[in-house]
Motif scaffolding. Structure first.
Motif, PDB file in Angstrom:
ATOM      1  N   THR A 145       0.961  -1.310  -0.029  1.00 34.10           N
ATOM      2  CA  THR A 145       0.138  -0.030  -0.084  1.00 34.10           C
ATOM      3  C   THR A 145       0.728   1.425   0.035  1.00 34.10           C
ATOM      4  O   THR A 145       0.551   2.148  -0.639  1.00 34.10           O
ATOM      5  CB  THR A 145      -0.940  -0.128   1.099  1.00 34.10           C
ATOM      6  OG1 THR A 145      -1.964  -1.164   1.054  1.00 34.10           O
ATOM      7  CG2 THR A 145      -1.854   1.233   1.224  1.00 34.10           C
ATOM      8  N   LEU A 146       1.925   1.305   0.842  1.00 35.98           N
ATOM      9  CA  LEU A 146       2.691   2.191   0.927  1.00 35.98           C
ATOM     10  C   LEU A 146       3.556   2.426  -0.455  1.00 35.98           C
ATOM     11  O   LEU A 146       4.017   3.771  -0.987  1.00 35.98           O
ATOM     12  CB  LEU A 146       3.823   2.344   2.007  1.00 35.98           C
ATOM     13  CG  LEU A 146       3.102   2.474   3.405  1.00 35.98           C
ATOM     14  CD1 LEU A 146       4.188   2.214   4.407  1.00 35.98           C
ATOM     15  CD2 LEU A 146       2.517   3.527   3.768  1.00 35.98           C
ATOM     16  N   ARG A 147       3.983   1.601  -1.231  1.00 37.80           N
ATOM     17  CA  ARG A 147       4.633   1.570  -2.416  1.00 37.80           C
ATOM     18  C   ARG A 147       3.857   2.099  -3.462  1.00 37.80           C
ATOM     19  O   ARG A 147       4.208   2.674  -4.315  1.00 37.80           O
ATOM     20  CB  ARG A 147       5.126   0.098  -2.667  1.00 37.80           C
ATOM     21  CG  ARG A 147       6.068   0.103  -3.859  1.00 37.80           C
ATOM     22  CD  ARG A 147       6.169  -1.356  -3.997  1.00 37.80           C
ATOM     23  NE  ARG A 147       7.137  -1.501  -5.452  1.00 37.80           N
ATOM     24  CZ  ARG A 147       7.139  -2.659  -6.053  1.00 37.80           C
ATOM     25  NH1 ARG A 147       6.585  -3.675  -5.447  1.00 37.80           N
ATOM     26  NH2 ARG A 147       7.770  -2.660  -7.263  1.00 37.80           N
ATOM     27  N   PHE A 148       2.395   1.915  -3.580  1.00 39.94           N
ATOM     28  CA  PHE A 148       1.634   2.579  -4.379  1.00 39.94           C
ATOM     29  C   PHE A 148       1.523   4.024  -4.278  1.00 39.94           C
ATOM     30  O   PHE A 148       1.306   4.897  -5.143  1.00 39.94           O
ATOM     31  CB  PHE A 148       0.187   1.780  -4.594  1.00 39.94           C
ATOM     32  CG  PHE A 148       0.151   0.645  -4.732  1.00 39.94           C
ATOM     33  CD1 PHE A 148       0.799   0.351  -5.882  1.00 39.94           C
ATOM     34  CD2 PHE A 148      -0.398  -0.521  -4.334  1.00 39.94           C
ATOM     35  CE1 PHE A 148       0.574  -0.903  -6.455  1.00 39.94           C
ATOM     36  CE2 PHE A 148      -0.805  -1.659  -4.735  1.00 39.94           C
ATOM     37  CZ  PHE A 148      -0.056  -1.981  -5.875  1.00 39.94           C
ATOM     38  N   CYS A 149       2.067   4.624  -2.827  1.00 40.13           N
ATOM     39  CA  CYS A 149       2.042   5.953  -2.714  1.00 40.13           C
ATOM     40  C   CYS A 149       3.390   6.461  -2.844  1.00 40.13           C
ATOM     41  O   CYS A 149       3.639   7.285  -1.872  1.00 40.13           O
ATOM     42  CB  CYS A 149       1.366   6.348  -1.495  1.00 40.13           C
ATOM     43  SG  CYS A 149      -0.347   5.605  -1.073  1.00 40.13           S
ATOM     44  N   ARG A 182       1.566   8.707   2.205  1.00 42.69           N
ATOM     45  CA  ARG A 182       2.080   7.331   2.913  1.00 42.69           C
ATOM     46  C   ARG A 182       2.010   7.965   4.421  1.00 42.69           C
ATOM     47  O   ARG A 182       1.612   6.944   5.185  1.00 42.69           O
ATOM     48  CB  ARG A 182       3.808   7.294   2.783  1.00 42.69           C
ATOM     49  CG  ARG A 182       3.866   6.639   1.553  1.00 42.69           C
ATOM     50  CD  ARG A 182       5.486   6.461   1.267  1.00 42.69           C
ATOM     51  NE  ARG A 182       5.788   5.661   0.158  1.00 42.69           N
ATOM     52  CZ  ARG A 182       6.883   5.348  -0.235  1.00 42.69           C
ATOM     53  NH1 ARG A 182       8.035   5.923   0.416  1.00 42.69           N
ATOM     54  NH2 ARG A 182       7.372   4.710  -1.309  1.00 42.69           N
ATOM     55  N   MET A 183       2.414   9.003   5.079  1.00 38.94           N
ATOM     56  CA  MET A 183       2.104   9.198   6.262  1.00 38.94           C
ATOM     57  C   MET A 183       0.833   9.087   6.808  1.00 38.94           C
ATOM     58  O   MET A 183       0.388   8.491   8.029  1.00 38.94           O
ATOM     59  CB  MET A 183       2.817  10.262   6.479  1.00 38.94           C
ATOM     60  CG  MET A 183       3.197  10.628   7.910  1.00 38.94           C
ATOM     61  SD  MET A 183       4.491   9.407   8.406  1.00 38.94           S
ATOM     62  CE  MET A 183       4.480   9.597  10.201  1.00 38.94           C
ATOM     63  N   ALA A 184      -0.390   9.615   6.169  1.00 33.31           N
ATOM     64  CA  ALA A 184      -1.441   9.339   6.408  1.00 33.31           C
ATOM     65  C   ALA A 184      -2.080   7.837   6.382  1.00 33.31           C
ATOM     66  O   ALA A 184      -2.839   7.651   7.447  1.00 33.31           O
ATOM     67  CB  ALA A 184      -2.394  10.060   5.287  1.00 33.31           C
ATOM     68  N   VAL A 185      -1.724   6.989   5.621  1.00 31.35           N
ATOM     69  CA  VAL A 185      -1.868   5.547   5.702  1.00 31.35           C
ATOM     70  C   VAL A 185      -1.343   4.883   6.945  1.00 31.35           C
ATOM     71  O   VAL A 185      -2.016   4.414   7.729  1.00 31.35           O
ATOM     72  CB  VAL A 185      -1.226   4.679   4.363  1.00 31.35           C
ATOM     73  CG1 VAL A 185      -1.545   3.293   4.631  1.00 31.35           C
ATOM     74  CG2 VAL A 185      -2.093   5.282   3.107  1.00 31.35           C
ATOM     75  N   VAL A 186      -0.016   5.487   7.406  1.00 31.69           N
ATOM     76  CA  VAL A 186       0.572   4.761   8.423  1.00 31.69           C
ATOM     77  C   VAL A 186      -0.253   5.268   9.847  1.00 31.69           C
ATOM     78  O   VAL A 186      -0.568   4.293  10.784  1.00 31.69           O
ATOM     79  CB  VAL A 186       2.131   5.106   8.613  1.00 31.69           C
ATOM     80  CG1 VAL A 186       2.490   4.744   9.998  1.00 31.69           C
ATOM     81  CG2 VAL A 186       2.756   4.501   7.502  1.00 31.69           C
ATOM     82  N   VAL A 187      -0.602   6.622   9.804  1.00 28.60           N
ATOM     83  CA  VAL A 187      -1.081   7.218  10.878  1.00 28.60           C
ATOM     84  C   VAL A 187      -2.657   6.767  11.173  1.00 28.60           C
ATOM     85  O   VAL A 187      -3.188   6.389  12.229  1.00 28.60           O
ATOM     86  CB  VAL A 187      -1.017   8.729  10.827  1.00 28.60           C
ATOM     87  CG1 VAL A 187      -2.000   9.382  12.046  1.00 28.60           C
ATOM     88  CG2 VAL A 187       0.184   9.305  11.244  1.00 28.60           C
ATOM     89  N   GLY A 188      -3.055   6.481   9.879  1.00 26.40           N
ATOM     90  CA  GLY A 188      -4.789   5.965   9.811  1.00 26.40           C
ATOM     91  C   GLY A 188      -4.646   4.512  10.387  1.00 26.40           C
ATOM     92  O   GLY A 188      -5.592   4.144  10.996  1.00 26.40           O
TER      93      GLY A 188
END
Length: 126
Positions: A65-69, A76-82
């Motif tokens: 998921t982070l690789r697609f961003c 990326r940070m929003a995905v991790v924090v989410g």
């Protein structure tokens, strides 16, 4: 991509693995809290085999998921924090043992990933 370090840059790979460890520990802690007696012993034995498998699956899902961003650091940070916020909302604040395991995993894997990246850079310079 033979190694899991090649999926993301070293920093993001360490962050993804730390968050995956946190989520894995949350899930297993919830299962352990609901179990007692013989089921607890069976769960303890199962955790020896399936905790690493679950960690790898969650890490790979988060890493891809982070690789697609890739070009969007804020996304990326929003995905991790989410993921961390949703986990906190579902499972509550992580306990001290959970945070200790996450910290140890982050430090050891972070050092390994950084050394591997440095070795690869040194080999390219030759």
């Amino acid at each position: 991509m033979n190694r899991y370090q090649d999926i993301l840059p070293p920093l993001w790979s360490t962050v993804a693995l730390t968050v995956a460890t946190l989520v894995t520990n949350w899930v297993w802690a919830a299962w352990f809290a609901e179990t007692d007696g013989t089921g607890l012993m069976a769960l303890m034995i199962a955790s020896l085999f399936f905790w690493p498998v679950m960690l790898i699956l969650i890490y790979l899902a988060l890493a891809h998921t982070l690789r697609f961003c890739e070009d969007y650091g804020f996304l990326r940070m929003a995905v991790v924090v989410g993921v961390a916020v949703v986990g906190t909302a579902i499972f509550g604040v992580p306990g001290p043992w959970n945070l200790l395991i996450c910290a140890v995993t982050a430090v050891t894997v972070g050092i390994q990933i950084r050394r591997t990246a440095q070795d690869d850079a040194d080999l390219e310079d030759l």
